[in-house]
Design an enzyme around this catalytic site. Sequence first.
Site, PDB file in Angstrom:
ATOM      1  N   GLU A 115       0.951  -1.119   0.120  1.00 51.09           N
ATOM      2  CA  GLU A 115      -0.015   0.109  -0.055  1.00 51.09           C
ATOM      3  C   GLU A 115       0.680   1.142  -0.042  1.00 51.09           C
ATOM      4  O   GLU A 115       0.517   2.355  -0.827  1.00 51.09           O
ATOM      5  CB  GLU A 115      -0.945   0.006   1.217  1.00 51.09           C
ATOM      6  CG  GLU A 115      -1.841  -1.156   1.153  1.00 51.09           C
ATOM      7  CD  GLU A 115      -2.685  -1.181   2.400  1.00 51.09           C
ATOM      8  OE1 GLU A 115      -4.164  -0.880   2.184  1.00 51.09           O
ATOM      9  OE2 GLU A 115      -2.488  -1.425   3.492  1.00 51.09           O
ATOM     10  N   GLU A 135      -3.794  -9.857   4.305  1.00 47.25           N
ATOM     11  CA  GLU A 135      -4.670  -9.654   5.473  1.00 47.25           C
ATOM     12  C   GLU A 135      -5.484 -10.796   5.866  1.00 47.25           C
ATOM     13  O   GLU A 135      -5.826 -10.757   6.854  1.00 47.25           O
ATOM     14  CB  GLU A 135      -5.197  -8.382   5.167  1.00 47.25           C
ATOM     15  CG  GLU A 135      -4.336  -7.118   5.291  1.00 47.25           C
ATOM     16  CD  GLU A 135      -3.470  -6.974   3.944  1.00 47.25           C
ATOM     17  OE1 GLU A 135      -2.650  -5.781   3.989  1.00 47.25           O
ATOM     18  OE2 GLU A 135      -3.499  -7.662   3.107  1.00 47.25           O
TER      19      GLU A 135
END
Length: 262
Positions: A115, A135
Amino acid sequence: MNSELITYELEGPVALIGLNRPDKRNAINEAVIDALRAAVQRAGEEADVGVLFGHGSVFCAGLDLAEAIERLTGQFEQPRKPRRHSWHLVFDMIERGPIPWVAALHGAVIGGGLELAAATHVRVADESAFFGLPEARRGIFVGGGGTVRVQRIIGYTVMADMMLTGRLLNATEGEREHIVRYVVPKGQALAHAKSLAAKIAQNTPDANWRITNVLPRINDLSHDDGLFMEDLNSNTQRSPEAVQRLREFVEGRAAPLMARDK
């Protein structure tokens, strides 16, 4: 500026910012975010281009899971008023701030590390780099802007596959999915990123700002609104430096274009 968590060095017009938690695989916690915010703000004030890299064997393995557990179990005091996510704020300072950013990637570029890399404008990976969004395997969801930035880069189907299956992409696959624009031999990502940054610094600051701030916003507009915005930006008054560069080209005094990068 050198801190325990972030290093900062200025090489001419280029600011070099390094994630410096090698013993934690450069995992990001709030202390890292605070130090990164200060470094990015400083770079925007005194540099023309920034380079982001990681010290040690990896770029960034993502969220500091120990801190995440503390948050999920209520060990962090919650602010009295809702406020913007700290990662969103700092990553936006990179993506749509006053200067362009080049990322030098190696080893793990995972979760929050991906990210963060996605907030930069040009990404270079060496052959050791690999990319993932694990995640879901940890029972959590992306939270550093990945639903916007990463998804816009690689598309829903690729991102969903990576999140659902835990699939990792190697450097070649990362280039194919547009995560990176350059793949170089192991150990050469930072040098190549610095070379690209030096070239970018030769553009006018105004042109770099329009490329990093106006161009992505046009991409979010409708066809007609995009052309209208383009027209506005193409016909605004240019700086004396831009006028001088145009005159040099017309009069045959401009430097030749640089060789194509591979």
